[in-house]
Design a protein around this motif. Structure first.
Motif, PDB file in Angstrom:
ATOM      1  N   LEU A   1       0.823  -1.208   0.000  1.00  0.00           N
ATOM      2  CA  LEU A   1       0.000   0.000   0.000  1.00  0.00           C
ATOM      3  C   LEU A   1       0.859   1.260   0.000  1.00  0.00           C
ATOM      4  CD1 LEU A   1      -2.760  -1.107   2.541  1.00  0.00           C
ATOM      5  CD2 LEU A   1      -3.102  -0.588   0.108  1.00  0.00           C
ATOM      6  N   ILE A   2       1.953   1.235   0.723  1.00  0.00           N
ATOM      7  CA  ILE A   2       2.855   2.398   0.750  1.00  0.00           C
ATOM      8  C   ILE A   2       3.491   2.611  -0.618  1.00  0.00           C
ATOM      9  CG2 ILE A   2       5.015   3.299   1.691  1.00  0.00           C
ATOM     10  CD1 ILE A   2       4.286   2.069   4.360  1.00  0.00           C
ATOM     11  N   VAL A   3       3.946   1.535  -1.232  1.00  0.00           N
ATOM     12  CA  VAL A   3       4.550   1.630  -2.567  1.00  0.00           C
ATOM     13  C   VAL A   3       3.542   2.183  -3.558  1.00  0.00           C
ATOM     14  CG1 VAL A   3       5.466   0.303  -4.494  1.00  0.00           C
ATOM     15  CG2 VAL A   3       6.237  -0.194  -2.159  1.00  0.00           C
TER      16      VAL A   3
ATOM     17  N   SER B   1       5.386   2.907  19.170  1.00  0.00           N
ATOM     18  CA  SER B   1       6.399   1.864  18.997  1.00  0.00           C
ATOM     19  C   SER B   1       5.972   0.815  17.971  1.00  0.00           C
ATOM     20  CB  SER B   1       6.682   1.174  20.341  1.00  0.00           C
ATOM     21  OG  SER B   1       5.487   0.584  20.852  1.00  0.00           O
ATOM     22  N   GLY B   2       4.697   0.832  17.570  1.00  0.00           N
ATOM     23  CA  GLY B   2       4.215  -0.129  16.582  1.00  0.00           C
ATOM     24  C   GLY B   2       4.832   0.098  15.212  1.00  0.00           C
ATOM     25  N   GLU B   3       5.008  -0.974  14.452  1.00  0.00           N
ATOM     26  CA  GLU B   3       5.647  -0.879  13.140  1.00  0.00           C
ATOM     27  C   GLU B   3       4.879   0.025  12.191  1.00  0.00           C
ATOM     28  OE1 GLU B   3       7.307  -3.801   9.568  1.00  0.00           O
ATOM     29  OE2 GLU B   3       5.676  -4.470  10.885  1.00  0.00           O
ATOM     30  N   VAL B   4       3.553  -0.101  12.158  1.00  0.00           N
ATOM     31  CA  VAL B   4       2.745   0.719  11.258  1.00  0.00           C
ATOM     32  C   VAL B   4       2.914   2.200  11.580  1.00  0.00           C
ATOM     33  CG1 VAL B   4       0.392   1.321  10.579  1.00  0.00           C
ATOM     34  CG2 VAL B   4       1.045  -1.088  10.801  1.00  0.00           C
ATOM     35  N   GLN B   5       2.872   2.545  12.867  1.00  0.00           N
ATOM     36  CA  GLN B   5       3.004   3.941  13.261  1.00  0.00           C
ATOM     37  C   GLN B   5       4.384   4.490  12.911  1.00  0.00           C
ATOM     38  OE1 GLN B   5       0.671   1.851  14.235  1.00  0.00           O
ATOM     39  NE2 GLN B   5       0.629   2.035  16.469  1.00  0.00           N
ATOM     40  N   LYS B   6       5.422   3.702  13.163  1.00  0.00           N
ATOM     41  CA  LYS B   6       6.786   4.133  12.866  1.00  0.00           C
ATOM     42  C   LYS B   6       6.985   4.341  11.367  1.00  0.00           C
ATOM     43  CE  LYS B   6       9.198   4.164  16.791  1.00  0.00           C
ATOM     44  NZ  LYS B   6       9.992   5.338  17.240  1.00  0.00           N
ATOM     45  N   VAL B   7       6.609   3.347  10.588  1.00  0.00           N
ATOM     46  CA  VAL B   7       6.853   3.394   9.145  1.00  0.00           C
ATOM     47  C   VAL B   7       5.987   4.449   8.458  1.00  0.00           C
ATOM     48  CG1 VAL B   7       6.740   2.097   6.991  1.00  0.00           C
ATOM     49  CG2 VAL B   7       7.598   0.993   9.071  1.00  0.00           C
ATOM     50  N   CYS B   8       4.667   4.399   8.694  1.00  0.00           N
ATOM     51  CA  CYS B   8       3.777   5.347   8.028  1.00  0.00           C
ATOM     52  C   CYS B   8       3.977   6.771   8.546  1.00  0.00           C
ATOM     53  CB  CYS B   8       2.327   4.915   8.221  1.00  0.00           C
ATOM     54  SG  CYS B   8       1.899   3.418   7.314  1.00  0.00           S
ATOM     55  N   GLY B   9       4.366   6.894   9.806  1.00  0.00           N
ATOM     56  CA  GLY B   9       4.684   8.218  10.325  1.00  0.00           C
ATOM     57  C   GLY B   9       5.871   8.808   9.591  1.00  0.00           C
ATOM     58  N   SER B  10       6.896   7.983   9.375  1.00  0.00           N
ATOM     59  CA  SER B  10       8.086   8.438   8.661  1.00  0.00           C
ATOM     60  C   SER B  10       7.772   8.757   7.202  1.00  0.00           C
ATOM     61  CB  SER B  10       9.177   7.374   8.750  1.00  0.00           C
ATOM     62  OG  SER B  10      10.319   7.752   8.005  1.00  0.00           O
ATOM     63  N   GLU B  11       6.939   7.948   6.565  1.00  0.00           N
ATOM     64  CA  GLU B  11       6.639   8.117   5.142  1.00  0.00           C
ATOM     65  C   GLU B  11       5.710   9.282   4.856  1.00  0.00           C
ATOM     66  OE1 GLU B  11       7.908   6.657   2.604  1.00  0.00           O
ATOM     67  OE2 GLU B  11       9.001   5.003   3.525  1.00  0.00           O
ATOM     68  N   PHE B  12       4.663   9.465   5.662  1.00  0.00           N
ATOM     69  CA  PHE B  12       3.608  10.419   5.327  1.00  0.00           C
ATOM     70  C   PHE B  12       3.521  11.635   6.251  1.00  0.00           C
ATOM     71  CE2 PHE B  12       1.954   6.193   3.858  1.00  0.00           C
ATOM     72  CZ  PHE B  12       2.227   6.413   2.516  1.00  0.00           C
ATOM     73  N   LEU B  13       4.120  11.555   7.433  1.00  0.00           N
ATOM     74  CA  LEU B  13       4.166  12.716   8.318  1.00  0.00           C
ATOM     75  C   LEU B  13       5.567  13.320   8.354  1.00  0.00           C
ATOM     76  CD1 LEU B  13       1.960  11.417  11.293  1.00  0.00           C
ATOM     77  CD2 LEU B  13       1.254  12.649   9.229  1.00  0.00           C
ATOM     78  N   CYS B  14       6.563  12.484   8.059  1.00  0.00           N
ATOM     79  CA  CYS B  14       7.948  12.910   7.836  1.00  0.00           C
ATOM     80  C   CYS B  14       8.732  13.179   9.117  1.00  0.00           C
ATOM     81  CB  CYS B  14       7.995  14.135   6.924  1.00  0.00           C
ATOM     82  SG  CYS B  14       7.039  13.919   5.405  1.00  0.00           S
ATOM     83  N   SER B  15       9.957  12.654   9.103  1.00  0.00           N
ATOM     84  CA  SER B  15      10.841  12.770  10.263  1.00  0.00           C
ATOM     85  C   SER B  15      11.192  14.211  10.595  1.00  0.00           C
ATOM     86  CB  SER B  15      12.127  11.970  10.011  1.00  0.00           C
ATOM     87  OG  SER B  15      11.833  10.607   9.801  1.00  0.00           O
ATOM     88  N   GLU B  16      11.280  15.071   9.554  1.00  0.00           N
ATOM     89  CA  GLU B  16      11.636  16.469   9.835  1.00  0.00           C
ATOM     90  C   GLU B  16      10.518  17.211  10.575  1.00  0.00           C
ATOM     91  OE1 GLU B  16      10.180  16.711   5.425  1.00  0.00           O
ATOM     92  OE2 GLU B  16      11.397  15.335   6.625  1.00  0.00           O
ATOM     93  N   ASN B  17       9.315  16.613  10.581  1.00  0.00           N
ATOM     94  CA  ASN B  17       8.193  17.227  11.282  1.00  0.00           C
ATOM     95  C   ASN B  17       7.963  16.631  12.672  1.00  0.00           C
ATOM     96  OD1 ASN B  17       7.575  18.851   9.021  1.00  0.00           O
ATOM     97  ND2 ASN B  17       6.399  17.182   8.093  1.00  0.00           N
TER      98      ASN B  17
END
Length: 315
Positions: free
Chosen positions: A175-177, A261-277
């Motif tokens: 889904l992310i891809v 700490s959940g995988e979905v939150q970590k990954v989707c947070g990084s992809e769609f909310l962005c680490s710089e934010n």
């Protein structure tokens, strides 16, 4: 002797004449009494109506006047601290600890009034969020239509809607891809999701949800503890789009991810909310601050390729 009384005439007053005169006077007196009584009744009724109207207007005016700690005034700090204390001491197994409640409460307290607060998930903190944002608009989104209906029936002040998730936690990578490949089309970071066919975008929420300029968004649902569970991919992606698509009001939106700490939150947070934010994060709570973006934007994060097909290495 001549009788001098021969021509004397005796005049008798007939009793009927006396009775008729007395009757007329009685009728006149009765008529005057009735008029007087009617006047008094009318006067009293008019005064009571005027008093009632004035009193009602006074009560309405008084009720619309803010009282300390109520009305349009912010909640006193003692009330907020009390609510947080008892919420954090809840016997519910899945309640938030004080360390998670406090950052969200602080943002709500500083939010300009009226504050627009969107929450994904009906949780043990539902009534708390409504209370803390008592001057603003608080809307809840849940995947269980029966629970949402039950909650609204039990607590009429709660504004809750159900949504049908079509995602599966086990399909997160695909889904992310797919979403990133469509970043310039259906899955744009700035758009009205009501008209979108993006697989991760929620497009069946009530129309007004897409029109509100959300100041704070909390993702605490849906469930995602097993492969076929919907997971929080769509909620996170939708939160990011809503934050970036604001047209007015405060250009910044605070987005919180619970169970960080959940995988979905970590990954989707990084992809769609962005680490710089990412403002701050721990095992339980991630706090992002997103800014409004231009409609022509075709990437979610500054350091991200617009056609990126890979996934964060943390996956």
């Amino acid at each position: 002797m001549k009788n001098t009384n021969t021509n004397t005439k005796l005049i008798l007053l007939h009793p009927y004449i006396q009775k008729q005169g007395s009757s007329n006077r009685l009728w006149l007196l009765a008529f005057i009494s009735i008029l007087t009584l009617a006047f008094l009744v009318t006067l009293i009724y008019t005064r009571e109506s005027t008093f009632t109207s004035t009193a009602t207007s006074t009560v309405i005016a008084s009720s619309s006047t803010p009282i300390s700690g109520l009305g349009n005034s912010p909640l006193p700090a003692t009330v907020i601290n009390t609510l947080l204390h008892y919420a954090s001491k809840s016997n519910d197994t899945y309640h938030m600890p004080y360390s998670d409640l406090k950052p969200i409460s602080d943002v709500l307290r500083k939010c300009s009034s009226p504050c627009n607060f969107l929450i994904f998930g009906l949780t043990p903190e539902t009534l708390l969020w409504k209370a803390l944002n008592h001057n603003g608009r608080t809307v809840f989104i849940d995947e269980n239509r029966y629970y949402a209906a039950y909650y609204e029936e039990k607590h009429p002040e709660i504004d809750a809607y159900d949504v049908q998730y079509t995602t599966k936690r086990s399909e997160m990578k695909e889904l992310i891809v797919s979403t990133k490949e469509q970043v310039a089309n259906e899955c744009r970071p700035v758009q009205n999701l009501l008209f979108s066919n993006c697989k991760l975008g929620l497009n069946d929420l009530p129309n007004h949800v897409y029109e509100v300029e959300w100041d704070v968004i909390l993702v605490d649902g849906p469930r995602g503890d097993w492969p076929d569970a919907p997971g929080r991919m769509s909620a996170i992606f939708t939160a990011g789009v809503l934050a970036r698509s604001k047209k007015s009001g405060n250009p910044k939106t605070h987005v919180f991810l619970h169970d960080f700490s959940g995988e979905v939150q970590k990954v989707c947070g990084s992809e769609f909310l962005c680490s710089e934010n990412l403002l701050e994060g721990n095992d339980n709570l991630g706090h992002y601050v997103l800014e409004r973006m231009d409609e022509s934007s075709v990437q979610y994060c500054k350091n991200q390729s617009s056609t990126g097909s890979g996934i964060s290495s943390s996956t």
